[in-house]
Write an enzyme that holds these catalytic residues in place. Structure first.
Site, PDB file in Angstrom:
ATOM      1  N   MET A  30      61.483  36.154  48.608  1.00  0.00           N
ATOM      2  CA  MET A  30      62.854  35.905  48.165  1.00  0.00           C
ATOM      3  C   MET A  30      62.958  36.154  46.658  1.00  0.00           C
ATOM      4  O   MET A  30      63.868  35.640  45.997  1.00  0.00           O
ATOM      5  CB  MET A  30      63.271  34.476  48.516  1.00  0.00           C
ATOM      6  CG  MET A  30      63.287  34.250  50.032  1.00  0.00           C
ATOM      7  SD  MET A  30      64.408  32.974  50.567  1.00  0.00           S
ATOM      8  CE  MET A  30      63.773  31.576  49.693  1.00  0.00           C
ATOM      9  N   GLY A  31      62.035  36.923  46.118  1.00  0.00           N
ATOM     10  CA  GLY A  31      62.103  37.273  44.699  1.00  0.00           C
ATOM     11  C   GLY A  31      61.649  36.145  43.792  1.00  0.00           C
ATOM     12  O   GLY A  31      60.954  35.224  44.226  1.00  0.00           O
ATOM     13  N   LEU A  33      59.495  36.460  41.544  1.00  0.00           N
ATOM     14  CA  LEU A  33      58.078  36.620  41.869  1.00  0.00           C
ATOM     15  C   LEU A  33      57.159  36.029  40.798  1.00  0.00           C
ATOM     16  O   LEU A  33      57.461  36.089  39.610  1.00  0.00           O
ATOM     17  CB  LEU A  33      57.773  38.117  42.057  1.00  0.00           C
ATOM     18  CG  LEU A  33      58.631  38.809  43.123  1.00  0.00           C
ATOM     19  CD1 LEU A  33      58.308  40.301  43.187  1.00  0.00           C
ATOM     20  CD2 LEU A  33      58.453  38.161  44.489  1.00  0.00           C
ATOM     21  N   GLY A  36      51.538  33.963  42.607  1.00  0.00           N
ATOM     22  CA  GLY A  36      51.274  33.704  44.030  1.00  0.00           C
ATOM     23  C   GLY A  36      51.700  34.912  44.866  1.00  0.00           C
ATOM     24  O   GLY A  36      50.940  35.404  45.708  1.00  0.00           O
ATOM     25  N   HIS A  37      52.919  35.411  44.606  1.00  0.00           N
ATOM     26  CA  HIS A  37      53.372  36.616  45.314  1.00  0.00           C
ATOM     27  C   HIS A  37      52.462  37.796  44.982  1.00  0.00           C
ATOM     28  O   HIS A  37      52.120  38.597  45.848  1.00  0.00           O
ATOM     29  CB  HIS A  37      54.799  36.984  44.899  1.00  0.00           C
ATOM     30  CG  HIS A  37      55.833  35.949  45.217  1.00  0.00           C
ATOM     31  ND1 HIS A  37      56.422  35.166  44.248  1.00  0.00           N
ATOM     32  CD2 HIS A  37      56.386  35.570  46.394  1.00  0.00           C
ATOM     33  CE1 HIS A  37      57.302  34.364  44.810  1.00  0.00           C
ATOM     34  NE2 HIS A  37      57.296  34.574  46.110  1.00  0.00           N
ATOM     35  N   GLY A 150      52.079  33.224  52.105  1.00  0.00           N
ATOM     36  CA  GLY A 150      51.286  32.256  51.355  1.00  0.00           C
ATOM     37  C   GLY A 150      51.072  30.977  52.151  1.00  0.00           C
ATOM     38  O   GLY A 150      51.934  30.554  52.923  1.00  0.00           O
ATOM     39  N   LYS A 152      51.017  28.140  50.841  1.00  0.00           N
ATOM     40  CA  LYS A 152      51.747  27.023  50.248  1.00  0.00           C
ATOM     41  C   LYS A 152      52.843  26.562  51.214  1.00  0.00           C
ATOM     42  O   LYS A 152      53.043  25.375  51.413  1.00  0.00           O
ATOM     43  CB  LYS A 152      52.354  27.386  48.899  1.00  0.00           C
ATOM     44  CG  LYS A 152      52.957  26.140  48.234  1.00  0.00           C
ATOM     45  CD  LYS A 152      53.330  26.369  46.823  1.00  0.00           C
ATOM     46  CE  LYS A 152      54.664  27.020  46.692  1.00  0.00           C
ATOM     47  NZ  LYS A 152      55.804  26.204  47.179  1.00  0.00           N
ATOM     48  N   ASP A 153      53.539  27.530  51.813  1.00  0.00           N
ATOM     49  CA  ASP A 153      54.522  27.195  52.852  1.00  0.00           C
ATOM     50  C   ASP A 153      53.771  27.157  54.178  1.00  0.00           C
ATOM     51  O   ASP A 153      53.909  28.045  55.017  1.00  0.00           O
ATOM     52  CB  ASP A 153      55.627  28.251  52.873  1.00  0.00           C
ATOM     53  CG  ASP A 153      56.432  28.219  51.589  1.00  0.00           C
ATOM     54  OD1 ASP A 153      57.051  27.189  51.307  1.00  0.00           O
ATOM     55  OD2 ASP A 153      56.406  29.221  50.850  1.00  0.00           O
ATOM     56  N   GLN A 156      55.672  27.148  57.518  1.00  0.00           N
ATOM     57  CA  GLN A 156      56.267  28.467  57.749  1.00  0.00           C
ATOM     58  C   GLN A 156      55.233  29.424  58.351  1.00  0.00           C
ATOM     59  O   GLN A 156      55.508  30.143  59.307  1.00  0.00           O
ATOM     60  CB  GLN A 156      56.795  29.030  56.422  1.00  0.00           C
ATOM     61  CG  GLN A 156      57.169  30.499  56.465  1.00  0.00           C
ATOM     62  CD  GLN A 156      57.875  30.955  55.206  1.00  0.00           C
ATOM     63  OE1 GLN A 156      59.066  30.730  55.045  1.00  0.00           O
ATOM     64  NE2 GLN A 156      57.163  31.615  54.307  1.00  0.00           N
TER      65      GLN A 156
HETATM   66  O1  PAF Z   1      58.542  32.310  51.958  1.00  0.00           O
HETATM   67  C1  PAF Z   1      59.601  32.896  51.631  1.00  0.00           C
HETATM   68  O2  PAF Z   1      59.799  33.291  50.488  1.00  0.00           O
HETATM   69  C2  PAF Z   1      60.695  33.092  52.687  1.00  0.00           C
HETATM   70  O3  PAF Z   1      60.803  32.003  53.515  1.00  0.00           O
HETATM   71  C3  PAF Z   1      60.525  34.404  53.486  1.00  0.00           C
HETATM   72  C4  PAF Z   1      59.256  34.381  54.320  1.00  0.00           C
HETATM   73  C5  PAF Z   1      60.504  35.577  52.542  1.00  0.00           C
HETATM   74  C6  PAF Z   1      61.707  34.568  54.442  1.00  0.00           C
HETATM   75  O4  PAF Z   1      62.913  34.630  53.745  1.00  0.00           O
END
Ligand code: PAF
Length: 280
Positions: A30-31, A33, A36-37, A150, A152-153, A156
């Site tokens: 989701m930008g 950045l 971590g990204h 990641g 961290k989530d 998810q």
């Molecule tokens: O982890 C994130 O940044 C968001 O939940 C993702 C996986 C890009 C979905 O929008």
């Protein structure tokens, strides 16, 4: 690096890669950045012939309008970082490109098998429906060989692993990547940008307490360690625990002992909601 903003142009590039037999890595983001990204992107660039990164602040996964409005955005800076990491394609669509009005106003349905009933899912109703909605769409469009997320989530990641089975994305390998931390211990997050210097210094306590809790697992029960963490974090002025749960790393269900356990925490630091986790 090529910047793409439409689904059509994205599909054309994907088809061209597929025709040439190039392996594809996808890093959905989701930008805003951070390092971590960058660690996910580096891994994808290393492991695949071509890397696509998506930057899309997905409105359907925000259950709180204010959070969506305040979510940090800086596409130029993101593009600069991604180009420096040798990303091939940045997909940065507008909301209208991804969703019809009806889709924006309807909750996407998915059988989570209970994974959405705990922790983040319980606190943020509809959040994971939006995550599955956007990630499944990106998977259909990009058809990656590998997709990077990641740890961290953590919830998810567990849900994405279920999603590939339920929605038959079995050809896509899901690659979970470890949390990246500041040298202070604070887990990197786009939301950290919203912390003042003072709040950041306070937030550091979260990871310190989680690390310290590992020492207690020899002598204390799961319930005792859980209560200890909540008490210690709440004792820090400026921090309020929303939940701390020690659960199984795969099923996310409560555990009786620490084998295959992970502790997941959400803490408010002032108005900013931070998450972190620790494997025991
Ligand atoms: O982890 C994130 O940044 C968001 O939940 C993702 C996986 C890009 C979905 O929008």
């Amino acid at each position: 690096m090529q910047i793409i903003t439409t689904q059509k142009a994205l599909q054309e590039q994907v088809e061209a890669c597929k025709r040439l037999g190039k392996t594809i890595g996808l890093v959905p983001t989701m930008g805003a950045l951070h390092e971590g990204h960058a660690s996910l992107v580096r891994k994808s660039v290393e492991e695949n012939r071509v890397t696509f990164v998506s930057v899309f602040v997905n409105p359907t996964q925000f259950n709180n309008k204010e959070d969506l409005l305040k979510y940090p955005r800086d596409i130029n800076k993101d593009a600069e970082l991604l180009a420096s990491l040798n990303v091939d394609f940045l997909f940065a669509p507008a909301t209208e490109e991804m969703y019809t009005d009806e889709e924006l106003n309807t909750t996407f349905s998915f059988d989570f098998g209970g994974l959405d009933q705990v922790m983040e899912g319980k606190m943020r109703p509809g959040h994971f429906n939006g995550v599955v909605q956007i990630v499944s769409r990106l998977f259909t469009l990009v058809q990656p060989d590998r997709a990077y997320f990641g740890e961290k989530d953590y919830q998810q990641l567990a849900i994405i692993r279920r999603m590939v089975q339920v929605l038959d994305f079995n050809d896509i390998q899901i690659v979970g990547c470890p949390i990246v931390r500041e040298s202070s211990g604070l887990a990197l997050s786009s939301r950290n940008q919203r912390l003042s210097a003072e709040e950041k210094a306070i937030a550091v306590n979260i990871s310190h307490i989680l690390f310290e809790s590992r020492q207690l697992t020899q002598s204390q029960s799961v319930a005792q360690v859980q209560s200890w963490v909540i008490e210690q974090v709440n004792r820090v002025q400026g921090l309020t625990v929303e939940y701390y749960e020690i659960v199984d790393q795969t099923t996310l269900m409560p555990v009786q002992d620490f084998s295959h356990a992970i502790g997941c925490i959400t803490v408010y630091c002032g108005p900013v909601r931070l998450i972190d986790n620790i494997k025991y």
